[in-house]
Design an enzyme around this catalytic site. Structure first.
Site, PDB file in Angstrom:
ATOM      1  N   ASP A   1       0.815  -1.217   0.000  1.00 30.44           N
ATOM      2  CA  ASP A   1       0.000   0.000   0.000  1.00 30.44           C
ATOM      3  C   ASP A   1       0.850   1.270   0.000  1.00 30.44           C
ATOM      4  O   ASP A   1       1.448   1.628   1.022  1.00 30.44           O
ATOM      5  CB  ASP A   1      -0.898  -0.046   1.253  1.00 30.44           C
TER       6      ASP A   1
ATOM      7  N   ASP B   1      -2.176   5.513  -5.428  1.00 30.56           N
ATOM      8  CA  ASP B   1      -2.365   4.664  -4.263  1.00 30.56           C
ATOM      9  C   ASP B   1      -2.643   3.204  -4.613  1.00 30.56           C
ATOM     10  O   ASP B   1      -3.758   2.837  -5.003  1.00 30.56           O
ATOM     11  CB  ASP B   1      -3.535   5.234  -3.440  1.00 30.56           C
TER      12      ASP B   1
HETATM   13  C1  LIG Z   1      -5.716  -2.741  -4.497  1.00 32.11           C
HETATM   14  O1  LIG Z   1      -6.045  -3.556  -3.372  1.00 32.11           O
HETATM   15  C2  LIG Z   1      -6.550  -2.747  -2.340  1.00 32.11           C
HETATM   16  C3  LIG Z   1      -6.917  -3.625  -1.125  1.00 32.11           C
HETATM   17  C4  LIG Z   1      -8.365  -3.368  -0.757  1.00 32.11           C
HETATM   18  C5  LIG Z   1      -8.513  -1.975  -0.113  1.00 32.11           C
HETATM   19  C6  LIG Z   1      -9.942  -1.818   0.452  1.00 32.11           C
HETATM   20  O2  LIG Z   1     -10.793  -1.778  -0.704  1.00 32.11           O
HETATM   21  C7  LIG Z   1     -10.334  -2.978   1.360  1.00 32.11           C
HETATM   22  C8  LIG Z   1     -11.326  -3.817   0.880  1.00 32.11           C
HETATM   23  C9  LIG Z   1     -11.761  -4.895   1.676  1.00 32.11           C
HETATM   24  C10 LIG Z   1     -11.210  -5.113   2.943  1.00 32.11           C
HETATM   25  C11 LIG Z   1     -10.225  -4.259   3.420  1.00 32.11           C
HETATM   26  C12 LIG Z   1      -9.750  -3.191   2.652  1.00 32.11           C
HETATM   27  C13 LIG Z   1      -8.682  -2.397   3.250  1.00 32.11           C
HETATM   28  C14 LIG Z   1      -8.976  -1.508   4.294  1.00 32.11           C
HETATM   29  C15 LIG Z   1      -7.946  -0.778   4.909  1.00 32.11           C
HETATM   30  C16 LIG Z   1      -6.612  -0.976   4.511  1.00 32.11           C
HETATM   31  C17 LIG Z   1      -6.324  -1.864   3.454  1.00 32.11           C
HETATM   32  C18 LIG Z   1      -7.348  -2.581   2.840  1.00 32.11           C
HETATM   33  C19 LIG Z   1     -10.157  -0.471   1.196  1.00 32.11           C
HETATM   34  C20 LIG Z   1     -11.632  -0.285   1.557  1.00 32.11           C
HETATM   35  C21 LIG Z   1     -11.813   1.057   2.320  1.00 32.11           C
HETATM   36  C22 LIG Z   1     -11.267   2.220   1.503  1.00 32.11           C
HETATM   37  N1  LIG Z   1      -9.883   1.900   1.188  1.00 32.11           N
HETATM   38  C23 LIG Z   1      -8.842   2.546   1.829  1.00 32.11           C
HETATM   39  O3  LIG Z   1      -8.994   3.476   2.597  1.00 32.11           O
HETATM   40  C24 LIG Z   1      -7.409   2.084   1.555  1.00 32.11           C
HETATM   41  C25 LIG Z   1      -6.569   3.184   0.895  1.00 32.11           C
HETATM   42  C26 LIG Z   1      -5.197   2.597   1.045  1.00 32.11           C
HETATM   43  N2  LIG Z   1      -4.166   3.612   0.952  1.00 32.11           N
HETATM   44  C27 LIG Z   1      -5.182   1.905   2.394  1.00 32.11           C
HETATM   45  O4  LIG Z   1      -4.393   2.665   3.289  1.00 32.11           O
HETATM   46  C28 LIG Z   1      -6.629   1.832   2.834  1.00 32.11           C
HETATM   47  C29 LIG Z   1      -9.724   0.691   0.338  1.00 32.11           C
END
Ligand SMILES: COCCCC[C@@](O)(c1ccccc1-c1ccccc1)[C@@H]1CCCN(C(=O)[C@H]2C[C@@H](N)[C@@H](O)C2)C1
Length: 338
Positions: free
Chosen positions: A38, A224
Site C-alpha cells: 500500500d 495509491d
Molecule cells: C488494491 O487492493 C486494495 C486492497 C483493498 C482496499 C480496500 O478496498 C479494502 C477492501 C476490503 C477489505 C479491506 C480493505 C482495506 C482496508 C484498509 C486498509 C487496506 C485494505 C479499502 C476499503 C476502504 C477504503 N480503502 C482505503 O482506505 C485504503 C486506501 C489505502 N491507501 C489503504 O491505506 C486503505 C480501500
C-alpha cells in the site's frame, strides 16, 4: 552474487479486480501472510495470535505467533492506525520479514483488534505500507527503507503491475529494485512527487470526453496501490456520474450495462501527459444471477484540508498504467500496461 540482478519480484493475487495482494513471511521458521502493498500508508501490520476471539476479522485470517519464532524480538508498544474506513489496534513486535526473497529485520504491528468492517471482506491478512518514512506511525522505519539501507537493489525504486481480469495469472506483480518489461510497452513518463515524502503528484485537470471538467486550476493526485478505485471530491464525482448517467446505490455508482460502450473516456492530466481511462478501464462488469451489474469504479471521498481536496488514483488506474515509484529521484513513472 544476486541471482535476480538486484531486482526482486513478488507475484500478486487479483481478487475481483478490487483487492490485490502478495505473500511475505515473518519469523523463523517462516509464517506466511498475504498483504496489500500500500503506497498510501507506511506501516506493516498482520493479525496477532493474541487477537481477541471476538474479533472475527482477526480470527478468519493468518495470525502471527511470536512465541513460535526464534528471531522474534519483543517490543510491546501500543499501536493504532486509522484508515478511511476501518481501524487496526495492537502492539509492536520485531522479527525478520522476507519480501521478494529479501530478508529485513522489521518493526511491525501485531493487530489484536480489527474492525469487522471492512476487514471481514479482506481476502488478505494485513497491510504492508510502501509509503515514505514521514507517513509512518510511531516513526517506524518502513520495510522498503530497511531494504534500501542494505544497498542490494539495482535501483531504489519499486514497480507495480495489476492485471485487469481476475482469471489472468499472475494477478499482478510487485518488483523491488526495478521494473518488469513483460508487463508494459513503450517508455515511462515521469511526474515529480509534489510534496516530499508522499506518493502524490500535481494533476493539471480531469477531462470527460474532450472537456476539462474538474481540477481545472490544478489539484493533488495520490497514486495509491492500496485503493481499489479512483476517488475524487464528492461534488466532482457526483457531477461526473450525472454526466455519464450513473446512479448511486448502496454499493456504489451503477450504469446500465447496455450503455457502457457509449460512455466517454475520463482523462487525467499528469506531468506533460494525458492518461485516458476508457469505459473498459473504469467499469467493473459483473455477471450476477439476476443479470449483469455494471459498477463505475469511482467513489466520492472528501479529504479535509490541508491534505485534501485530492483525487486518489487506485488499482483501476494502475491496471491501465504500469507504475514505477522512484525513491531515488522522488518521482513516479507511468508506462502503458500490457
Ligand atoms: C488494491 O487492493 C486494495 C486492497 C483493498 C482496499 C480496500 O478496498 C479494502 C477492501 C476490503 C477489505 C479491506 C480493505 C482495506 C482496508 C484498509 C486498509 C487496506 C485494505 C479499502 C476499503 C476502504 C477504503 N480503502 C482505503 O482506505 C485504503 C486506501 C489505502 N491507501 C489503504 O491505506 C486503505 C480501500
Amino acid at each position: 552474487d544476486d541471482p535476480t540482478n538486484g531486482t526482486a519480484p513478488t507475484p500478486l493475487t487479483n481478487y475481483l479486480d478490487t483487492q490485490y495482494f502478495g505473500e511475505i513471511s515473518i519469523g523463523s521458521p517462516a509464517q506466511m501472510f498475504n498483504v496489500v502493498f500500500d503506497t498510501g500508508s507506511a506501516n506493516l501490520w498482520v493479525p496477532s495470535q493474541s487477537c481477541s476471539p471476538f474479533s472475527t476479522a482477526c480470527f478468519t485470517h493468518n495470525r502471527y505467533d511470536g512465541s513460535r519464532s526464534r528471531t522474534h524480538i519483543d517490543n510491546g508498544t501500543g499501536f493504532s492506525i486509522q484508515y478511511a474506513s476501518g481501524t487496526v489496534r495492537g502492539f509492536l513486535s520485531e522479527d525478520v520479514v522476507v519480501i521478494g526473497g529479501i530478508p529485513v529485520v522489521q518493526v511491525f504491528a501485531e493487530a489484536t483488534a480489527l474492525s469487522a468492517m471492512p476487514f471481514i471482506f479482506a481476502k488478505f491478512d494485513g497491510v504492508l505500507g510502501m509509503g515514505y518514512p514521514n507517513v509512518a506511525i510511531d516513526g517506524i522505519t518502513p520495510v522498503f527503507d530497511g531494504i534500501m539501507s542494505q544497498h542490494i537493489l539495482k535501483e531504489e525504486v519499486f514497480s507495480v503491475y495489476y492485471s485487469r481480469d481476475p482469471q489472468h495469472s499472475p494477478g499482478g506483480e510487485l518488483v523491488l529494485g526495478g521494473t518488469d518489461p513483460d508487463y508494459y510497452t513503450g517508455t515511462f513518463n515521469y511526474v515529480a512527487t509534489e510534496e516530499m515524502g508522499k506518493w502524490e503528484v500535481t494533476m493539471k485537470g480531469v477531462s470527460v470526453g474532450d472537456r476539462i471538467m474538474f481540477c481545472v486550476e490544478g489539484c493533488t493526485a495520490v497514486i495509491d496501490t492500496g485503493s481499489s478505485y479512483i476517488t475524487g471530491p464528492a461534488s466532482s464525482v457526483s457531477e461526473l456520474m450525472t454526466t455519464i448517467g450513473a446512479q448511486l446505490d448502496e454499493s456504489g455508482y451503477k450504469v446500465n450495462c447496455e450503455l457502457v460502450k457509449t460512455l466517454p473516456s475520463v482523462t487525467f492530466h499528469l506531468g506533460g501527459q494525458e492518461y485516458e481511462l476508457s469505459h473498459e478501464d473504469y467499469i467493473l462488469w459483473q455477471t450476477e444471477l439476476e443479470g449483469d451489474v455494471c459498477t463505475v469504479t469511482f467513489r466520492g471521498l472528501d479529504v479535509p484540508p490541508p491534505t485534501g481536496p485530492i483525487w486518489i488514483l487506485g488499482a483501476n488506474f494502475i491496471a491501465r498504467y504500469y507504475t514505477e515509484f522512484d525513491r531515488e529521484n522522488n518521482r513516479i513513472g507511468f508506462a502503458t500496461a500490457v
